[in-house]
Design a protein around this motif. Structure first.
Motif, short mmCIF file in Angstrom:
data_model
loop_
_atom_site.label_atom_id
_atom_site.label_comp_id
_atom_site.label_asym_id
_atom_site.label_seq_id
_atom_site.Cartn_x
_atom_site.Cartn_y
_atom_site.Cartn_z
N ILE A 166 0.83 -1.20 0.00
CA ILE A 166 0.00 0.00 0.00
C ILE A 166 0.86 1.25 0.00
O ILE A 166 0.57 2.23 -0.67
N GLY A 167 1.96 1.23 0.74
CA GLY A 167 2.76 2.43 0.92
C GLY A 167 3.44 2.91 -0.35
O GLY A 167 3.55 4.12 -0.57
N GLY A 168 3.92 2.01 -1.18
CA GLY A 168 4.64 2.43 -2.37
C GLY A 168 5.91 3.18 -2.00
O GLY A 168 6.73 2.69 -1.23
N ASP A 169 6.07 4.39 -2.54
CA ASP A 169 7.25 5.20 -2.27
C ASP A 169 7.20 5.88 -0.91
O ASP A 169 8.20 6.45 -0.46
N GLU A 170 6.04 5.88 -0.27
CA GLU A 170 5.89 6.46 1.06
C GLU A 170 5.52 5.36 2.05
O GLU A 170 5.24 4.23 1.66
N GLU A 171 5.53 5.71 3.32
CA GLU A 171 5.16 4.73 4.35
C GLU A 171 3.68 4.83 4.66
O GLU A 171 3.19 5.92 5.02
N PHE A 172 2.98 3.73 4.54
CA PHE A 172 1.62 3.67 5.04
C PHE A 172 1.66 3.87 6.55
O PHE A 172 2.60 3.42 7.22
N TYR A 173 0.66 4.57 7.09
CA TYR A 173 0.75 4.97 8.50
C TYR A 173 0.89 3.80 9.45
O TYR A 173 1.54 3.92 10.49
N VAL A 174 0.33 2.62 9.11
CA VAL A 174 0.48 1.46 9.99
C VAL A 174 1.94 1.02 10.04
O VAL A 174 2.44 0.61 11.09
N GLN A 175 2.63 1.12 8.92
CA GLN A 175 4.07 0.85 8.94
C GLN A 175 4.81 1.87 9.81
O GLN A 175 5.72 1.51 10.57
N TYR A 176 4.43 3.13 9.67
CA TYR A 176 5.05 4.21 10.44
C TYR A 176 4.90 3.97 11.94
O TYR A 176 5.77 4.34 12.73
N PHE A 177 3.81 3.32 12.34
CA PHE A 177 3.54 3.06 13.76
C PHE A 177 4.29 1.84 14.30
O PHE A 177 4.27 1.58 15.51
N GLN A 178 4.95 1.07 13.44
CA GLN A 178 5.46 -0.23 13.87
C GLN A 178 6.63 -0.16 14.85
O GLN A 178 6.70 -0.93 15.81
N GLU A 179 7.57 0.72 14.63
CA GLU A 179 8.78 0.76 15.46
C GLU A 179 8.47 1.41 16.80
O GLU A 179 8.11 2.59 16.85
N PRO A 180 8.57 0.68 17.91
CA PRO A 180 8.27 1.27 19.23
C PRO A 180 9.10 2.53 19.47
O PRO A 180 10.32 2.54 19.25
N GLY A 181 8.42 3.57 19.88
CA GLY A 181 9.07 4.83 20.21
C GLY A 181 9.07 5.85 19.09
O GLY A 181 9.19 7.06 19.35
N ARG A 182 8.96 5.41 17.85
CA ARG A 182 9.06 6.35 16.73
C ARG A 182 7.85 7.29 16.65
O ARG A 182 8.01 8.52 16.68
N ALA A 183 6.66 6.72 16.52
CA ALA A 183 5.46 7.56 16.48
C ALA A 183 5.24 8.26 17.81
O ALA A 183 4.77 9.40 17.85
N GLU A 184 5.58 7.58 18.91
CA GLU A 184 5.43 8.20 20.23
C GLU A 184 6.21 9.50 20.30
O GLU A 184 5.74 10.50 20.87
N ALA A 185 7.43 9.51 19.75
CA ALA A 185 8.26 10.71 19.81
C ALA A 185 7.60 11.87 19.09
O ALA A 185 7.66 13.02 19.55
N GLU A 186 6.98 11.60 17.95
CA GLU A 186 6.27 12.66 17.24
C GLU A 186 5.05 13.15 18.01
O GLU A 186 4.87 14.35 18.23
N ILE A 187 4.22 12.21 18.43
CA ILE A 187 2.93 12.58 19.03
C ILE A 187 3.12 13.23 20.39
O ILE A 187 2.51 14.27 20.70
#
Length: 348
Positions: A166-187
């Motif tokens: 689904i993501g293609g050249d970009e990251e689908f948001y579910v992929q973006y959420f996968q790495e613990p700590g990554r999305a947390e740091a943004e939010i």
């Protein structure tokens, strides 16, 4: 270890148009012990049990308009904080948030409340949890209503593979959420601002309708919030209500909520015995016509005659986005209560 039940009668009722109607007592907060720890819930009314299950990034508060309406219509309405949210337990282990664990939480709540079964009403992730409760624990789920996200049975392709495509050249948001700590740091750098942007991005009156960029796709090296709309809050969300939501997540953080996304492949493995299985209980589907989930999952909606063979109706509300029970509470309440009236429910 199971926690003892505690109860409280807070001085403040849920906000924004949720003053209890005639004939119904105000909402009551409770902590209910379940095998996985505790579940916080808000209860109002008496009669057949209706379990309201929220999605991401919400809490029981997303059902503030439905609790008094259901209570006034003669139901015992329960809005839970799903594991990882609000005052419910927040295990550290990622795998503690797999679907079967959440299903067992809700089944234990039904039994802890002295009932054999309940109506399950879920929105967003809550719709998926409700559908899987109907599938895995039909003994506790008598009927099911799905808001925003249609039921899609477990299929033959591992979810992580689907998300990568689904993501293609970009990251689908579910992929973006996968790495613990990554999305947390943004939010968690700006919880209130992030929530405001995310809610606005999926609301019919504030979403970007140009079609140029989707907030569900993240360019490499960017943030999800970079594509959030900049402007006023959605009409359904007051500054005070946003404060309530932000205050909960400021206190709890987002790790428990995001761990739900990090179990997609585990869920696929766990649910193998139910591959392709229909949900056979009486059911209802309800969504905003401008909800991206409906467009993405159009094939799932078309398959309802096979996957939801006892579906009463499928409602799409025009001029409504993803947060259907908050954007259009009066219409949602009318649809739910009219549907429930026609059912032979446990405890009625």
């Amino acid at each position: 270890m199971s926690q003892p039940e505690t109860t409280s009668q807070p001085g403040a009722t849920p906000q924004s148009g949720t003053t209890p109607q005639a004939g119904s007592a105000g909402p009551r907060h409770r902590l209910v012990g379940v095998p996985g720890g505790r579940i916080h819930l808000v209860e109002q009314g008496s009669g057949p049990l209706v379990m309201l299950v929220h999605g991401f990034p919400e809490t029981w508060h997303s059902w503030r308009h439905q609790l008094p309406a259901l209570a006034a219509a003669g139901y015992r309405a329960i809005a839970v904080d799903v594991r990882g949210y609000g005052r419910s337990s927040k295990p550290q282990d990622v795998s503690a948030y797999r679907m079967l664990e959440l299903v067992e939480d809700l089944a234990a709540v039904v039994r802890a409340l002295g009932e054999e079964s309940a109506v399950f009403v879920g929105h967003d992730w809550g719709a998926t949890i409700a559908a899987n409760t109907a599938l895995v624990r039909p003994d506790v789920c008598a009927v099911v209503a799905l808001l925003g996200v249609p039921y899609s049975p477990r299929g033959g392709v591992r979810p992580s593979e689907v998300f990568a495509r689904i993501g293609g050249d970009e990251e689908f948001y579910v992929q973006y959420f996968q790495e613990p700590g990554r999305a947390e740091a943004e939010i968690e750098a700006d919880v209130r601002g992030w929530l405001a942007g995310f809610y606005a991005g999926l609301s019919a009156d504030t979403m970007d309708t140009s079609g140029e960029h989707s907030l569900f796709f993240v360019p490499h090296g960017a943030r999800m919030a970079d594509r959030f709309p900049r402007g006023p809050l959605p009409s359904w969300l007051s500054e005070a209500e946003l404060d309530v939501c932000a205050g909960e997540f400021e206190r709890t953080g987002f790790t428990g909520a995001l761990h739900r996304y990090r179990n997609a492949d585990r869920d696929w493995e766990d649910l193998a015995p139910w591959d392709g299985a229909p949900v056979t209980q009486p059911s209802l589907f309800l969504a905003g016509a401008q909800d991206a989930s409906v467009a993405w999952l159009a094939d799932a909606v078309e398959a309802f005659p096979q996957t939801l063979p006892n579906l009463a109706a499928s409602h799409l509300i025009e001029g409504c986005g993803h947060w259907v029970q908050q954007e259009r509470p009066h219409e949602v309440n009318a649809i739910l209560t009219d549907w429930l009236k026609g059912l032979d429910l446990p405890g009625s």
